[in-house]
Design a protein around this motif. Structure first.
Motif, PDB file in Angstrom:
ATOM      1  N   ALA A  11       0.852  -1.190   0.000  1.00 40.21           N
ATOM      2  CA  ALA A  11       0.000   0.000   0.000  1.00 40.21           C
ATOM      3  C   ALA A  11       0.886   1.237   0.000  1.00 40.21           C
ATOM      4  CB  ALA A  11      -0.932  -0.011   1.203  1.00 40.21           C
ATOM      5  N   THR A  12       1.682   1.354  -1.031  1.00 44.90           N
ATOM      6  CA  THR A  12       2.602   2.464  -1.103  1.00 44.90           C
ATOM      7  C   THR A  12       1.924   3.676  -1.724  1.00 44.90           C
ATOM      8  OG1 THR A  12       3.379   1.878  -3.295  1.00 44.90           O
ATOM      9  CG2 THR A  12       4.540   0.877  -1.435  1.00 44.90           C
ATOM     10  N   THR A  13       2.537   4.806  -1.529  1.00 44.52           N
ATOM     11  CA  THR A  13       2.032   6.029  -2.139  1.00 44.52           C
ATOM     12  C   THR A  13       2.000   5.885  -3.650  1.00 44.52           C
ATOM     13  OG1 THR A  13       2.921   7.321  -0.315  1.00 44.52           O
ATOM     14  CG2 THR A  13       2.429   8.507  -2.345  1.00 44.52           C
ATOM     15  N   GLU A  14       3.032   5.256  -4.210  1.00 45.36           N
ATOM     16  CA  GLU A  14       3.083   5.080  -5.667  1.00 45.36           C
ATOM     17  C   GLU A  14       1.913   4.244  -6.167  1.00 45.36           C
ATOM     18  OE1 GLU A  14       6.052   3.564  -9.208  1.00 45.36           O
ATOM     19  OE2 GLU A  14       6.657   3.319  -7.126  1.00 45.36           O
ATOM     20  N   SER A  15       1.595   3.149  -5.477  1.00 42.04           N
ATOM     21  CA  SER A  15       0.484   2.310  -5.935  1.00 42.04           C
ATOM     22  C   SER A  15      -0.841   3.055  -5.802  1.00 42.04           C
ATOM     23  CB  SER A  15       0.441   0.982  -5.181  1.00 42.04           C
ATOM     24  OG  SER A  15       0.080   1.163  -3.841  1.00 42.04           O
ATOM     25  N   GLN A  16      -0.976   3.860  -4.769  1.00 40.83           N
ATOM     26  CA  GLN A  16      -2.201   4.650  -4.614  1.00 40.83           C
ATOM     27  C   GLN A  16      -2.334   5.662  -5.747  1.00 40.83           C
ATOM     28  OE1 GLN A  16      -1.753   6.205  -0.678  1.00 40.83           O
ATOM     29  NE2 GLN A  16      -2.400   4.302   0.307  1.00 40.83           N
ATOM     30  N   LEU A  17      -1.230   6.289  -6.134  1.00 41.15           N
ATOM     31  CA  LEU A  17      -1.254   7.238  -7.249  1.00 41.15           C
ATOM     32  C   LEU A  17      -1.587   6.532  -8.559  1.00 41.15           C
ATOM     33  CD1 LEU A  17       1.851   9.458  -6.394  1.00 41.15           C
ATOM     34  CD2 LEU A  17      -0.567  10.101  -6.226  1.00 41.15           C
ATOM     35  N   LEU A  18      -1.021   5.347  -8.760  1.00 46.96           N
ATOM     36  CA  LEU A  18      -1.318   4.588  -9.975  1.00 46.96           C
ATOM     37  C   LEU A  18      -2.785   4.182 -10.017  1.00 46.96           C
ATOM     38  CD1 LEU A  18       1.838   2.306 -10.285  1.00 46.96           C
ATOM     39  CD2 LEU A  18       1.242   4.276 -11.710  1.00 46.96           C
ATOM     40  N   ARG A  19      -3.330   3.775  -8.895  1.00 46.56           N
ATOM     41  CA  ARG A  19      -4.747   3.397  -8.841  1.00 46.56           C
ATOM     42  C   ARG A  19      -5.648   4.596  -9.133  1.00 46.56           C
ATOM     43  NH1 ARG A  19      -4.980  -1.765  -6.819  1.00 46.56           N
ATOM     44  NH2 ARG A  19      -3.175  -2.351  -5.575  1.00 46.56           N
ATOM     45  N   ARG A  20      -5.275   5.754  -8.608  1.00 43.88           N
ATOM     46  CA  ARG A  20      -6.045   6.976  -8.867  1.00 43.88           C
ATOM     47  C   ARG A  20      -5.998   7.317 -10.360  1.00 43.88           C
ATOM     48  NH1 ARG A  20      -3.828  11.852  -5.907  1.00 43.88           N
ATOM     49  NH2 ARG A  20      -4.223  10.473  -4.166  1.00 43.88           N
ATOM     50  N   GLU A  21      -4.815   7.192 -10.948  1.00 43.16           N
ATOM     51  CA  GLU A  21      -4.671   7.468 -12.379  1.00 43.16           C
ATOM     52  C   GLU A  21      -5.475   6.466 -13.208  1.00 43.16           C
ATOM     53  OE1 GLU A  21      -1.107   8.107 -15.635  1.00 43.16           O
ATOM     54  OE2 GLU A  21      -0.638   8.196 -13.507  1.00 43.16           O
ATOM     55  N   LEU A  22      -5.472   5.212 -12.799  1.00 45.45           N
ATOM     56  CA  LEU A  22      -6.246   4.191 -13.501  1.00 45.45           C
ATOM     57  C   LEU A  22      -7.747   4.504 -13.434  1.00 45.45           C
ATOM     58  CD1 LEU A  22      -6.332   1.539 -15.072  1.00 45.45           C
ATOM     59  CD2 LEU A  22      -6.318   0.338 -12.855  1.00 45.45           C
ATOM     60  N   ARG A  23      -8.222   4.940 -12.273  1.00 47.70           N
ATOM     61  CA  ARG A  23      -9.640   5.331 -12.156  1.00 47.70           C
ATOM     62  C   ARG A  23      -9.971   6.480 -13.106  1.00 47.70           C
ATOM     63  NH1 ARG A  23      -8.593   4.434  -6.690  1.00 47.70           N
ATOM     64  NH2 ARG A  23      -8.319   6.669  -6.323  1.00 47.70           N
ATOM     65  N   GLU A  24      -9.067   7.438 -13.224  1.00 48.56           N
ATOM     66  CA  GLU A  24      -9.281   8.577 -14.122  1.00 48.56           C
ATOM     67  C   GLU A  24      -9.313   8.120 -15.583  1.00 48.56           C
ATOM     68  OE1 GLU A  24      -9.847  12.456 -15.524  1.00 48.56           O
ATOM     69  OE2 GLU A  24     -10.235  11.512 -13.598  1.00 48.56           O
ATOM     70  N   VAL A  25      -8.440   7.213 -15.948  1.00 48.64           N
ATOM     71  CA  VAL A  25      -8.436   6.685 -17.320  1.00 48.64           C
ATOM     72  C   VAL A  25      -9.751   5.958 -17.596  1.00 48.64           C
ATOM     73  CG1 VAL A  25      -7.349   4.985 -18.863  1.00 48.64           C
ATOM     74  CG2 VAL A  25      -5.928   6.566 -17.534  1.00 48.64           C
ATOM     75  N   HIS A  26     -10.229   5.170 -16.641  1.00 48.97           N
ATOM     76  CA  HIS A  26     -11.512   4.475 -16.820  1.00 48.97           C
ATOM     77  C   HIS A  26     -12.666   5.469 -16.920  1.00 48.97           C
ATOM     78  CE1 HIS A  26     -10.353   0.320 -16.795  1.00 48.97           C
ATOM     79  NE2 HIS A  26      -9.610   0.498 -15.722  1.00 48.97           N
ATOM     80  N   ARG A  27     -12.599   6.555 -16.174  1.00 48.80           N
ATOM     81  CA  ARG A  27     -13.635   7.587 -16.253  1.00 48.80           C
ATOM     82  C   ARG A  27     -13.644   8.207 -17.650  1.00 48.80           C
ATOM     83  NH1 ARG A  27     -14.386  12.724 -16.294  1.00 48.80           N
ATOM     84  NH2 ARG A  27     -12.188  13.269 -16.138  1.00 48.80           N
ATOM     85  N   CYS A  28     -12.469   8.475 -18.194  1.00 51.04           N
ATOM     86  CA  CYS A  28     -12.370   9.036 -19.545  1.00 51.04           C
ATOM     87  C   CYS A  28     -12.899   8.056 -20.591  1.00 51.04           C
ATOM     88  CB  CYS A  28     -10.926   9.417 -19.861  1.00 51.04           C
ATOM     89  SG  CYS A  28     -10.318  10.825 -18.918  1.00 51.04           S
ATOM     90  N   LEU A  29     -12.567   6.778 -20.422  1.00 57.93           N
ATOM     91  CA  LEU A  29     -13.085   5.758 -21.335  1.00 57.93           C
ATOM     92  C   LEU A  29     -14.609   5.708 -21.285  1.00 57.93           C
ATOM     93  CD1 LEU A  29     -10.501   2.915 -20.663  1.00 57.93           C
ATOM     94  CD2 LEU A  29     -10.856   4.076 -22.860  1.00 57.93           C
TER      95      LEU A  29
END
Length: 82
Positions: A49-67
């Motif tokens: 549960a690193t900061t990096e993984s949290q940032l990647l998950r947030r970015e992935l959610r944003e990409v899915h929102r755009c899709l």
């Protein structure tokens, strides 16, 4: 020219441009998903549960929102492939 379900006329180039952007976003989602999975688990078997993984998950959610938004705007793109 295409006519959508609401009677709006849509230029084919708009649809093709949306399709290219959609494909780029899908590739980005796959890359992010792979990066998140590659972070794996700790030696004790618990998820990292690193900061990096949290940032990647947030970015992935944003990409899915755009899709999702692209699919709403351009139903010609088809159903979600998650």
């Amino acid at each position: 020219m295409l006519r959508d379900g609401e009677g709006l006329v849509r230029d084919l180039s708009d649809v093709e441009q949306a399709r290219v952007f959609y494909d780029l976003l899908r590739t980005e989602a796959e890359t992010l998903d792979s990066a998140i999975r590659a972070m794996g688990v700790t030696s004790r078997g618990t998820p990292r549960a690193t900061t990096e993984s949290q940032l990647l998950r947030r970015e992935l959610r944003e990409v899915h929102r755009c899709l999702d938004n692209l699919r709403v705007s351009f139903p010609e793109l088809g159903a979600p492939e998650r």
